[in-house]
Design a protein around this motif. Structure first.
Motif, mmCIF file in Angstrom:
data_model
loop_
_atom_site.group_PDB
_atom_site.id
_atom_site.type_symbol
_atom_site.label_atom_id
_atom_site.label_comp_id
_atom_site.label_asym_id
_atom_site.label_seq_id
_atom_site.Cartn_x
_atom_site.Cartn_y
_atom_site.Cartn_z
ATOM 1 N N TRP A 1 -41.041 23.014 -38.371
ATOM 2 C CA TRP A 1 -40.515 24.385 -38.403
ATOM 3 C C TRP A 1 -39.822 24.707 -39.716
ATOM 4 O O TRP A 1 -39.339 25.802 -39.905
ATOM 5 C CB TRP A 1 -39.530 24.591 -37.259
ATOM 6 N N GLY A 2 -39.722 23.746 -40.628
ATOM 7 C CA GLY A 2 -39.045 23.984 -41.890
ATOM 8 C C GLY A 2 -38.092 22.857 -42.205
ATOM 9 O O GLY A 2 -38.063 21.842 -41.504
ATOM 10 N N LEU A 3 -37.312 23.059 -43.285
ATOM 11 C CA LEU A 3 -36.408 22.028 -43.758
ATOM 12 C C LEU A 3 -35.089 22.118 -42.989
ATOM 13 O O LEU A 3 -34.459 23.170 -42.969
ATOM 14 C CB LEU A 3 -36.168 22.254 -45.243
ATOM 15 N N VAL A 4 -34.657 21.011 -42.359
ATOM 16 C CA VAL A 4 -33.410 21.026 -41.604
ATOM 17 C C VAL A 4 -32.296 20.491 -42.490
ATOM 18 O O VAL A 4 -32.406 19.394 -43.038
ATOM 19 C CB VAL A 4 -33.531 20.179 -40.328
ATOM 20 N N SER A 5 -31.237 21.316 -42.631
ATOM 21 C CA SER A 5 -30.103 20.898 -43.449
ATOM 22 C C SER A 5 -29.374 19.734 -42.776
ATOM 23 O O SER A 5 -29.292 19.667 -41.551
ATOM 24 C CB SER A 5 -29.177 22.085 -43.644
ATOM 25 N N PRO A 6 -28.818 18.798 -43.572
ATOM 26 C CA PRO A 6 -28.239 17.600 -42.977
ATOM 27 C C PRO A 6 -26.868 17.795 -42.330
ATOM 28 O O PRO A 6 -26.427 16.909 -41.619
ATOM 29 C CB PRO A 6 -28.131 16.654 -44.162
ATOM 30 N N ALA A 7 -26.177 18.905 -42.575
ATOM 31 C CA ALA A 7 -24.884 19.121 -41.925
ATOM 32 C C ALA A 7 -25.068 20.093 -40.772
ATOM 33 O O ALA A 7 -26.035 20.859 -40.749
ATOM 34 C CB ALA A 7 -23.871 19.673 -42.917
ATOM 35 N N ILE A 8 -24.125 20.066 -39.812
ATOM 36 C CA ILE A 8 -24.238 21.003 -38.693
ATOM 37 C C ILE A 8 -24.139 22.432 -39.202
ATOM 38 O O ILE A 8 -24.893 23.299 -38.797
ATOM 39 C CB ILE A 8 -23.144 20.724 -37.650
ATOM 40 N N ALA A 9 -23.188 22.690 -40.113
ATOM 41 C CA ALA A 9 -23.022 24.032 -40.664
ATOM 42 C C ALA A 9 -22.830 23.929 -42.171
ATOM 43 O O ALA A 9 -21.967 23.203 -42.633
ATOM 44 C CB ALA A 9 -21.811 24.721 -40.034
ATOM 45 N N ASP A 10 -23.669 24.651 -42.933
ATOM 46 C CA ASP A 10 -23.496 24.703 -44.393
ATOM 47 C C ASP A 10 -22.592 25.873 -44.722
ATOM 48 O O ASP A 10 -23.066 26.930 -45.112
ATOM 49 C CB ASP A 10 -24.848 24.932 -45.073
ATOM 50 N N LEU A 11 -21.284 25.706 -44.557
ATOM 51 C CA LEU A 11 -20.403 26.844 -44.810
ATOM 52 C C LEU A 11 -20.213 27.028 -46.303
ATOM 53 O O LEU A 11 -20.142 26.046 -47.045
ATOM 54 C CB LEU A 11 -19.041 26.613 -44.156
ATOM 55 N N PRO A 12 -20.117 28.298 -46.773
ATOM 56 C CA PRO A 12 -19.841 28.508 -48.197
ATOM 57 C C PRO A 12 -18.449 28.027 -48.589
ATOM 58 O O PRO A 12 -18.187 27.826 -49.771
ATOM 59 C CB PRO A 12 -19.976 30.024 -48.369
ATOM 60 N N VAL A 13 -17.535 27.837 -47.608
ATOM 61 C CA VAL A 13 -16.198 27.375 -47.951
ATOM 62 C C VAL A 13 -16.049 25.873 -47.744
ATOM 63 O O VAL A 13 -14.985 25.328 -47.978
ATOM 64 C CB VAL A 13 -15.104 28.103 -47.153
ATOM 65 N N GLY A 14 -17.116 25.211 -47.308
ATOM 66 C CA GLY A 14 -17.201 23.764 -47.154
ATOM 67 C C GLY A 14 -15.903 23.007 -46.989
ATOM 68 O O GLY A 14 -15.384 22.865 -45.890
ATOM 69 N N PHE A 15 -15.357 22.569 -48.124
ATOM 70 C CA PHE A 15 -14.223 21.671 -48.072
ATOM 71 C C PHE A 15 -12.978 22.346 -47.490
ATOM 72 O O PHE A 15 -12.181 21.712 -46.806
ATOM 73 C CB PHE A 15 -13.931 21.141 -49.471
ATOM 74 N N LEU A 16 -12.820 23.642 -47.760
ATOM 75 C CA LEU A 16 -11.640 24.341 -47.225
ATOM 76 C C LEU A 16 -11.647 24.353 -45.704
ATOM 77 O O LEU A 16 -10.601 24.291 -45.065
ATOM 78 C CB LEU A 16 -11.606 25.779 -47.736
ATOM 79 N N TYR A 17 -12.849 24.412 -45.116
ATOM 80 C CA TYR A 17 -12.962 24.354 -43.648
ATOM 81 C C TYR A 17 -12.361 23.047 -43.142
ATOM 82 O O TYR A 17 -11.596 23.040 -42.171
ATOM 83 C CB TYR A 17 -14.428 24.483 -43.254
ATOM 84 N N ILE A 18 -12.680 21.945 -43.832
ATOM 85 C CA ILE A 18 -12.167 20.646 -43.390
ATOM 86 C C ILE A 18 -10.643 20.623 -43.481
ATOM 87 O O ILE A 18 -9.948 20.214 -42.547
ATOM 88 C CB ILE A 18 -12.789 19.532 -44.239
ATOM 89 N N LEU A 19 -10.110 21.112 -44.622
ATOM 90 C CA LEU A 19 -8.647 21.135 -44.767
ATOM 91 C C LEU A 19 -8.022 21.991 -43.673
ATOM 92 O O LEU A 19 -7.018 21.613 -43.063
ATOM 93 C CB LEU A 19 -8.261 21.704 -46.130
ATOM 94 N N ALA A 20 -8.641 23.162 -43.414
ATOM 95 C CA ALA A 20 -8.057 24.097 -42.447
ATOM 96 C C ALA A 20 -8.046 23.492 -41.050
ATOM 97 O O ALA A 20 -7.017 23.497 -40.364
ATOM 98 C CB ALA A 20 -8.851 25.409 -42.454
ATOM 99 N N ILE A 21 -9.182 22.944 -40.610
ATOM 100 C CA ILE A 21 -9.258 22.451 -39.241
ATOM 101 C C ILE A 21 -8.432 21.172 -39.082
ATOM 102 O O ILE A 21 -7.747 20.983 -38.069
ATOM 103 C CB ILE A 21 -10.723 22.208 -38.837
ATOM 104 N N SER A 22 -8.458 20.300 -40.107
ATOM 105 C CA SER A 22 -7.699 19.057 -39.932
ATOM 106 C C SER A 22 -6.202 19.333 -39.948
ATOM 107 O O SER A 22 -5.425 18.556 -39.402
ATOM 108 C CB SER A 22 -8.072 18.039 -40.997
ATOM 109 N N SER A 23 -5.791 20.472 -40.566
ATOM 110 C CA SER A 23 -4.367 20.789 -40.537
ATOM 111 C C SER A 23 -3.929 21.226 -39.141
ATOM 112 O O SER A 23 -2.737 21.318 -38.860
ATOM 113 C CB SER A 23 -4.053 21.891 -41.549
#
Lengths: 171, 404
Positions: free
Chosen positions: B110-132
């Motif tokens: 069906w096409g190329l599957v990205s390796p992460a669950i969500a390719d967010l444009p804010v990537g690393f900031l999402y991790i900082l935000a949720i882990s906080s």
């Protein structure tokens, strides 16, 4: 679909905000405020502003509200704290302030949004795709609006100095 | 091949979520066994080896026990918040992983599957935000238990997590400056085209490593639960599955922190010394190879967590705060400035981004890291006790010779 998501989060935000100001326990109030901030972050995401949403969660929900809870726990505030609104004059001022707020909301609702605030569809998504979510915010912030940005930092510094002076009367 | 869209996107996302969360939870269960056997190995004893071969079924037995145990609710506890706290610890710990790319893209019909669950444009900031947000579990558990030890644990937890979050974010800023973007894919790609960022940003890696130990509440920074001082700290009053949820949250945080160190500093899913794995015709073989490479690196860091836990003693709380605010924060802040100036200088000198660029920064960072370690150590740790012991032996030998 987007509209359903918007109304859901808007309803949750408003309900949590109401619960935040009506709960007696300070911890419950703080938790409902966290919920409001979360719903706002979700609405930012719907507005194509993932950077603002991430910063909202990171700064407000993740840092400031944790400090709030920290202070509440440290002082071990009881369940029935006396309110700030005291006496007939206090109530009158509170009602007046509330009426001003309602008036402002009605005025905003009646006035049509100015045309230059409405970007053509897809502008934000295009900018994010071309320059990344952070650069789209960083460029105007550090070039066009550098002076207001720096002035804000002075304001924050003043707040810190004020807090230190209040906490330590005898330095 | 174009990325998947439409209903295929939805179904691949569902499958990815199931695989990743199932995988993390299995790894967590397995790692409780590794931790206890590792502890036994380091302390020269056996550890759990009765249930199943080599004790491998011990996590299943523990899980079953936790399901069947009595759920207790302390009197005078705030019932709602008491039940909410384990959930608030559990959920952020599991969803932080969503943006980490764990392999090269997978080609499907069906096409190329990205390796992460969500390719967010804010990537690393999402991790900082949720882990906080993980701190809420600790704080609310401590407050709602109506127990002084729990409250102390919760207070310590919130102070510690907020303090070390600042250093953690600042050391990651150095990575973001060098990567020029905050999406996780871009950070990995930049490392594939130069060197792994652990070399050009060694000081940032050191501060990030220390801060992530503190963020996951692991020894030597497990002050919120410090069993010698606070019984079990913030989860003293919890039993059965609710207690288990705190444990699962702690181990999932370890997995995420390890994955983060791998992605930011060790090239993510990159296989070193070859460009075979990161050039486009994507194949299933490349997916499997990079998947294995990523998890191998993660497991290495997870083992480091166990190793450090049984090697270093616990800090005192004032030492913890001193380390966070007086050492890590200034070091991380100063290093961001150095790296920013170096990146600007290299850009002005017209050095293209690549291997040479990375090696110049590596030289700069090696000097700074040497100065930092020398300043922190001053002959107390490296060669410290061993050198003192040797001096004592030599003095004894000299005295005996003198007596004879």
């Amino acid at each position: 679909m987007t509209l359903v998501a918007f109304w859901t989060f808007a309803a949750v935000a408003i309900a949590s905000a109401v619960l935040c100001i009506t709960r007696r326990s300070p911890v419950a109030s703080a938790l409902w405020l966290v919920n409001t901030l979360f719903s706002l972050a979700a609405i930012y995401v719907l507005l194509d502003a993932p950077f603002i949403a991430a910063i909202q969660v990171l700064v407000y929900a993740g840092a400031i509200m944790v400090l709030f809870l920290f202070v509440i726990m440290l002082l071990n505030l009881g369940r029935t704290a006396p309110g700030d609104i005291k006496g007939p004059w206090g109530r009158a001022v509170a009602v007046a302030a509330g009426l001003v707020l309602v008036f402002e909301l009605v005025a905003l609702w009646l006035a049509a949004p100015p045309g230059e605030l409405e970007l053509p569809a897809g502008t934000v998504a295009g900018t994010v795709a071309a320059r990344g979510a952070v650069q789209a915010v960083a460029r105007p912030l550090f070039q066009g609006y550098l002076v207001p940005f720096e002035v804000t930092s002075v304001l924050l510094l003043a707040a810190i100095v004020g807090a230190v002076v209040l906490a330590k009367r005898r330095l | 091949m174009s990325p998947v869209t439409g209903s295929a996107f939805f179904w691949t996302s569902v499958v990815k979520i199931l695989i990743v969360f199932g995988g993390i939870l299995s790894l967590v269960a397995f790692w409780t066994w590794v931790e206890r056997r590792g502890a036994g190995w380091i302390q020269n004893r056996l550890g759990p080896n009765r249930v199943g071969p080599e004790g491998l079924l011990q996590p299943a037995a523990d899980g079953l026990k936790n399901f069947l145990k009595e759920e207790t609710l302390p009197p005078f506890a705030d019932r709602f918040v008491f039940l909410l706290a384990p959930v608030m610890a559990f959920v952020p710990a599991l969803i932080t992983f969503a943006v980490v790319p764990f392999a090269s893209p997978l080609p499907t019909p069906w096409g190329l599957v990205s390796p992460a669950i969500a390719d967010l444009p804010v990537g690393f900031l999402y991790i900082l935000a949720i882990s906080s947000l993980g701190v809420y579990g600790v704080v609310l558990a401590g407050w709602s238990s109506n127990n002084k030890y729990s409250l102390l644990g919760g207070l310590r937890g919130s102070a510690q997590l907020i303090s070390y979050e600042v250093s953690m974010g600042l050391s990651a800023v150095a990575v973001l400056v060098l990567a020029g973007n905050i999406t996780m894919n871009e950070i990995v790609a930049r490392q594939q085209h130069s060197v792994w960022f652990v070399l050009p940003l060694s000081v940032a890696f050191l501060t990030f490593l220390i801060a992530s130990f503190a963020e996951t509440n692991r020894l030597p920074f497990d002050l919120p639960e410090a069993e010698a001082e606070l019984i079990a700290g913030y989860h003293t009053e919890y039993s059965a599955m609710k207690f288990s949820m705190f444990y699962i949250a702690e181990y999932s945080n370890m997995v995420t922190a390890s994955a983060l160190m791998v992605t930011l500093f060790f090239g993510g899913w990159d296989i070193p010394f070859t460009a075979w794995d990161n050039t486009p015709p994507w194949t299933v073989l490349k997916f499997v190879a990079t998947f294995a490479a990523f998890w191998l690196k993660v497991v290495a860091f997870l083992f480091a967590y166990v190793w450090v836990r049984w090697t270093l003693p616990r800090f005192r709380f004032d030492q913890l705060m001193d380390l966070g605010w007086k050492v890590l924060l200034p070091v991380a802040l100063g290093y961001v400035m150095v790296i920013a100036v170096a990146v600007w200088g290299l850009g002005a000198a017209g050095v293209p981004f690549g291997l040479g660029y990375g090696l110049i920064l590596t030289a700069v960072s090696a000097v700074l890291l040497g100065l930092l370690l020398w300043g922190l150590d001053r002959n107390r740790v490296i060669g410290g006790s061993a050198a003192r012991q040797r001096a004592r032996w030599l003095a004894d030998a000299a005295r005996q010779r003198g007596a004879a």
